[in-house]
Scaffold this motif. Structure first.
Motif, PDB file in Angstrom:
ATOM      1  N   LYS A   1      -7.923  13.155  -0.177  1.00  0.00           N
ATOM      2  CA  LYS A   1      -8.345  12.862  -1.465  1.00  0.00           C
ATOM      3  C   LYS A   1      -7.694  11.585  -1.672  1.00  0.00           C
ATOM      4  O   LYS A   1      -6.720  11.420  -1.986  1.00  0.00           O
ATOM      5  CB  LYS A   1      -8.276  13.697  -2.558  1.00  0.00           C
ATOM      6  N   GLY A   2      -8.498  10.333  -1.594  1.00  0.00           N
ATOM      7  CA  GLY A   2      -7.958   9.235  -2.005  1.00  0.00           C
ATOM      8  C   GLY A   2      -8.609   7.817  -1.282  1.00  0.00           C
ATOM      9  O   GLY A   2      -9.621   8.041  -0.671  1.00  0.00           O
ATOM     10  N   LEU A   3      -7.890   6.954  -1.131  1.00  0.00           N
ATOM     11  CA  LEU A   3      -8.451   5.324  -1.085  1.00  0.00           C
ATOM     12  C   LEU A   3      -7.433   4.448  -0.550  1.00  0.00           C
ATOM     13  O   LEU A   3      -6.172   4.693  -1.150  1.00  0.00           O
ATOM     14  CB  LEU A   3      -9.561   5.073  -1.408  1.00  0.00           C
ATOM     15  N   ALA A   4      -7.628   3.452   0.347  1.00  0.00           N
ATOM     16  CA  ALA A   4      -6.715   2.446   0.592  1.00  0.00           C
ATOM     17  C   ALA A   4      -7.469   1.116   0.578  1.00  0.00           C
ATOM     18  O   ALA A   4      -8.680   1.254   0.945  1.00  0.00           O
ATOM     19  CB  ALA A   4      -5.933   2.599   1.914  1.00  0.00           C
ATOM     20  N   VAL A   5      -6.963   0.203   0.106  1.00  0.00           N
ATOM     21  CA  VAL A   5      -7.357  -1.275  -0.214  1.00  0.00           C
ATOM     22  C   VAL A   5      -6.657  -2.243   0.279  1.00  0.00           C
ATOM     23  O   VAL A   5      -5.295  -2.179  -0.060  1.00  0.00           O
ATOM     24  CB  VAL A   5      -7.807  -1.636  -1.593  1.00  0.00           C
ATOM     25  N   GLN A   6      -7.075  -3.230   1.372  1.00  0.00           N
ATOM     26  CA  GLN A   6      -6.253  -4.158   1.792  1.00  0.00           C
ATOM     27  C   GLN A   6      -7.311  -5.443   1.727  1.00  0.00           C
ATOM     28  O   GLN A   6      -8.264  -5.602   2.162  1.00  0.00           O
ATOM     29  CB  GLN A   6      -5.947  -3.909   3.141  1.00  0.00           C
TER      30      GLN A   6
ATOM     31  N   ARG B   1      -4.470 -10.497  -6.239  1.00  0.00           N
ATOM     32  CA  ARG B   1      -3.631 -10.887  -5.417  1.00  0.00           C
ATOM     33  C   ARG B   1      -4.512 -10.925  -4.029  1.00  0.00           C
ATOM     34  O   ARG B   1      -5.102 -10.082  -3.684  1.00  0.00           O
ATOM     35  CB  ARG B   1      -2.628  -9.977  -4.892  1.00  0.00           C
ATOM     36  N   PRO B   2      -4.758 -12.088  -3.498  1.00  0.00           N
ATOM     37  CA  PRO B   2      -5.782 -12.155  -2.218  1.00  0.00           C
ATOM     38  C   PRO B   2      -4.996 -11.411  -0.978  1.00  0.00           C
ATOM     39  O   PRO B   2      -5.739 -11.196  -0.167  1.00  0.00           O
ATOM     40  CB  PRO B   2      -5.780 -13.642  -1.945  1.00  0.00           C
ATOM     41  N   ASP B   3      -3.706 -11.134  -1.170  1.00  0.00           N
ATOM     42  CA  ASP B   3      -2.978 -10.435  -0.137  1.00  0.00           C
ATOM     43  C   ASP B   3      -2.532  -9.170  -0.698  1.00  0.00           C
ATOM     44  O   ASP B   3      -1.565  -8.584  -0.029  1.00  0.00           O
ATOM     45  CB  ASP B   3      -1.745 -11.235   0.453  1.00  0.00           C
ATOM     46  N   GLY B   4      -3.200  -8.436  -1.529  1.00  0.00           N
ATOM     47  CA  GLY B   4      -2.797  -7.392  -2.105  1.00  0.00           C
ATOM     48  C   GLY B   4      -3.193  -6.133  -1.335  1.00  0.00           C
ATOM     49  O   GLY B   4      -3.789  -6.055  -0.336  1.00  0.00           O
ATOM     50  N   SER B   5      -2.752  -4.842  -1.612  1.00  0.00           N
ATOM     51  CA  SER B   5      -2.835  -3.532  -1.244  1.00  0.00           C
ATOM     52  C   SER B   5      -2.820  -2.575  -2.157  1.00  0.00           C
ATOM     53  O   SER B   5      -1.569  -2.741  -3.132  1.00  0.00           O
ATOM     54  CB  SER B   5      -2.040  -3.352   0.020  1.00  0.00           C
ATOM     55  N   VAL B   6      -3.169  -1.374  -2.168  1.00  0.00           N
ATOM     56  CA  VAL B   6      -3.030  -0.434  -2.989  1.00  0.00           C
ATOM     57  C   VAL B   6      -3.691   0.870  -2.411  1.00  0.00           C
ATOM     58  O   VAL B   6      -4.520   0.887  -1.445  1.00  0.00           O
ATOM     59  CB  VAL B   6      -3.923  -0.608  -4.319  1.00  0.00           C
ATOM     60  N   VAL B   7      -2.926   2.071  -2.551  1.00  0.00           N
ATOM     61  CA  VAL B   7      -3.352   3.516  -2.211  1.00  0.00           C
ATOM     62  C   VAL B   7      -3.404   4.333  -3.107  1.00  0.00           C
ATOM     63  O   VAL B   7      -2.569   4.327  -3.916  1.00  0.00           O
ATOM     64  CB  VAL B   7      -2.408   3.985  -1.089  1.00  0.00           C
ATOM     65  N   LEU B   8      -4.396   5.110  -3.198  1.00  0.00           N
ATOM     66  CA  LEU B   8      -4.644   6.340  -4.444  1.00  0.00           C
ATOM     67  C   LEU B   8      -4.319   7.628  -3.445  1.00  0.00           C
ATOM     68  O   LEU B   8      -5.126   7.539  -2.434  1.00  0.00           O
ATOM     69  CB  LEU B   8      -5.992   6.120  -5.038  1.00  0.00           C
ATOM     70  N   SER B   9      -3.243   8.070  -3.704  1.00  0.00           N
ATOM     71  CA  SER B   9      -3.111   9.226  -3.053  1.00  0.00           C
ATOM     72  C   SER B   9      -3.263  10.556  -4.153  1.00  0.00           C
ATOM     73  O   SER B   9      -2.672  10.443  -5.050  1.00  0.00           O
ATOM     74  CB  SER B   9      -1.642   9.716  -2.573  1.00  0.00           C
ATOM     75  N   SER B  10      -4.334  11.512  -3.839  1.00  0.00           N
ATOM     76  CA  SER B  10      -4.635  12.435  -5.039  1.00  0.00           C
ATOM     77  C   SER B  10      -4.726  13.690  -4.554  1.00  0.00           C
ATOM     78  O   SER B  10      -4.922  14.002  -3.151  1.00  0.00           O
ATOM     79  CB  SER B  10      -5.990  12.102  -5.486  1.00  0.00           C
ATOM     80  N   SER B  11      -4.880  14.728  -5.461  1.00  0.00           N
ATOM     81  CA  SER B  11      -5.039  16.104  -5.188  1.00  0.00           C
ATOM     82  C   SER B  11      -6.523  16.527  -5.650  1.00  0.00           C
ATOM     83  O   SER B  11      -6.652  17.518  -5.264  1.00  0.00           O
ATOM     84  CB  SER B  11      -3.944  17.066  -5.687  1.00  0.00           C
ATOM     85  N   GLU B  12      -7.352  15.676  -6.125  1.00  0.00           N
ATOM     86  CA  GLU B  12      -8.519  16.063  -6.820  1.00  0.00           C
ATOM     87  C   GLU B  12      -9.920  15.594  -5.881  1.00  0.00           C
ATOM     88  O   GLU B  12      -9.823  14.483  -5.628  1.00  0.00           O
ATOM     89  CB  GLU B  12      -8.523  15.564  -8.163  1.00  0.00           C
ATOM     90  N   ASN B  13     -10.658  16.462  -5.831  1.00  0.00           N
ATOM     91  CA  ASN B  13     -12.005  16.068  -5.435  1.00  0.00           C
ATOM     92  C   ASN B  13     -12.733  15.160  -6.412  1.00  0.00           C
ATOM     93  O   ASN B  13     -12.304  15.292  -7.462  1.00  0.00           O
ATOM     94  CB  ASN B  13     -12.853  17.230  -5.021  1.00  0.00           C
TER      95      ASN B  13
ATOM     96  N   MET C   1       2.028   1.314   3.935  1.00  0.00           N
ATOM     97  CA  MET C   1       1.302   2.507   3.620  1.00  0.00           C
ATOM     98  C   MET C   1      -0.239   2.142   3.580  1.00  0.00           C
ATOM     99  O   MET C   1      -0.790   2.887   4.084  1.00  0.00           O
ATOM    100  CB  MET C   1       1.780   2.813   1.896  1.00  0.00           C
ATOM    101  N   ALA C   2      -0.517   1.063   3.018  1.00  0.00           N
ATOM    102  CA  ALA C   2      -2.019   0.874   2.934  1.00  0.00           C
ATOM    103  C   ALA C   2      -2.616   0.631   4.441  1.00  0.00           C
ATOM    104  O   ALA C   2      -3.405   1.215   4.629  1.00  0.00           O
ATOM    105  CB  ALA C   2      -2.263  -0.306   2.134  1.00  0.00           C
ATOM    106  N   SER C   3      -1.680  -0.020   5.375  1.00  0.00           N
ATOM    107  CA  SER C   3      -2.075  -0.158   6.708  1.00  0.00           C
ATOM    108  C   SER C   3      -2.072   1.081   7.220  1.00  0.00           C
ATOM    109  O   SER C   3      -3.195   1.686   8.143  1.00  0.00           O
ATOM    110  CB  SER C   3      -1.197  -1.029   7.380  1.00  0.00           C
ATOM    111  N   LYS C   4      -1.203   2.140   7.299  1.00  0.00           N
ATOM    112  CA  LYS C   4      -1.127   3.390   7.799  1.00  0.00           C
ATOM    113  C   LYS C   4      -2.286   4.261   7.231  1.00  0.00           C
ATOM    114  O   LYS C   4      -2.923   5.122   8.096  1.00  0.00           O
ATOM    115  CB  LYS C   4       0.087   4.168   7.342  1.00  0.00           C
TER     116      LYS C   4
END
Length: 194
Positions: A97-102, A108-120, A141-144
Motif C-alpha cells: 500500500k503506497g506510492l513513490a514519486v521521483q 523541487r524539480p529533483d524531489g522524491s517522496v515515498v508514501l508507505s502505508s498499511s491501509e487500502n 528509497m524512492a528509487s528502490k
C-alpha cells in the motif's frame, strides 16, 4: 487530508531534473481501491497521467467504477486465483500500500517522496488502519520503491481489461502455476534486510 492526496497534490508532471525524460515518475502499488475514497485518488492519478506524468499502477482488487476511471492507463492486476474454492493465490499477488514519486514534487524539480502505508484505499482502510509514513526527499528509497513496482508491473498477469474478481476461479496454464525462484531477487532483498 488523505495521505495519498497529500503527496499527489504536490506533483507537477514536467520539469523534473532527476528523471531521464524530464517527466515526473509516479509508481503506485496499492492492494485494494474502493468506494469514493478510492475513486478520488484514482481521479487524481488519471489527472496526473493526462498532464504528462510517467504513471504505473499495480493493484490486487479494484471496483469497476475505479477501473473505468483508470481505463487506458498503465495499470495491472497482480492477483491470480487458482483452485475450485478460489482462495489460493499464486505468487503473483500484491499486498503493498503506497506510492513513490521521483521528479517535480513539493516544489523541487529533483524531489522524491515515498508514501508507505498499511491501509487500502477504501473508506474502511481510512478508519481501520493508522500507519501512514511519508518520506520526503529520500531519493534512494524512492528509487528502490519505484524499481520494485516496475518489477511487479512486468510480472503482473492481468490488465484492467482482463481483470478477475477475487471470488472467480481461474484455470492456470499447466506448468505456469507459480513464478520460479529466479524471477524474484531474494538475495538482493535479504542483503538489504541484513
Amino acid at each position: 487530508m488523505d495521505p495519498a492526496l497529500a503527496v499527489l497534490n504536490k506533483v507537477q508532471c514536467t520539469g523534473a531534473t532527476n528523471t531521464s525524460s524530464g517527466r515526473t515518475k509516479i509508481r503506485i502499488a496499492n492492494a485494494v481501491w474502493g468506494e469514493e475514497r478510492g475513486a478520488r485518488i484514482a481521479r487524481k492519478v488519471r489527472e496526473l497521467d493526462r498532464a504528462g506524468c510517467d504513471v504505473e499502477v499495480v493493484f490486487m482488487m479494484m471496483q469497476s467504477k475505479i477501473r473505468a476511471i483508470l481505463r487506458g492507463m498503465r495499470a495491472k492486476q497482480m492477483v491470480y486465483i487458482v483452485g475450485a474454492t478460489a482462495n489460493r493465490f499464486k505468487d503473483r499477488y500484491v499486498h503493498m500500500k503506497g506510492l513513490a514519486v521521483q521528479g517535480n514534487v513539493n516544489g523541487r524539480p529533483d524531489g522524491s517522496v515515498v508514501l508507505s502505508s498499511s491501509e487500502n484505499w477504501t473508506r474502511l482502510g481510512w478508519h481501520s488502519d493508522e500507519q501512514d509514513i511519508i518520506f520526503w526527499d529520500d531519493a534512494a528509497m524512492a528509487s528502490k520503491y519505484a524499481r520494485w513496482v516496475d518489477l511487479i508491473y512486468r510480472q503482473a498477469p492481468r490488465s484492467l481489461n482482463n481483470y478477475v474478481n477475487s471470488a472467480d476461479p481461474a484455470r492456470p496454464v499447466p506448468g505456469g502455476e507459480y513464478l520460479r525462484p529466479k524471477d524474484y531477487p531474494f538475495k538482493d532483498l535479504e542483503a538489504e534486510l541484513g
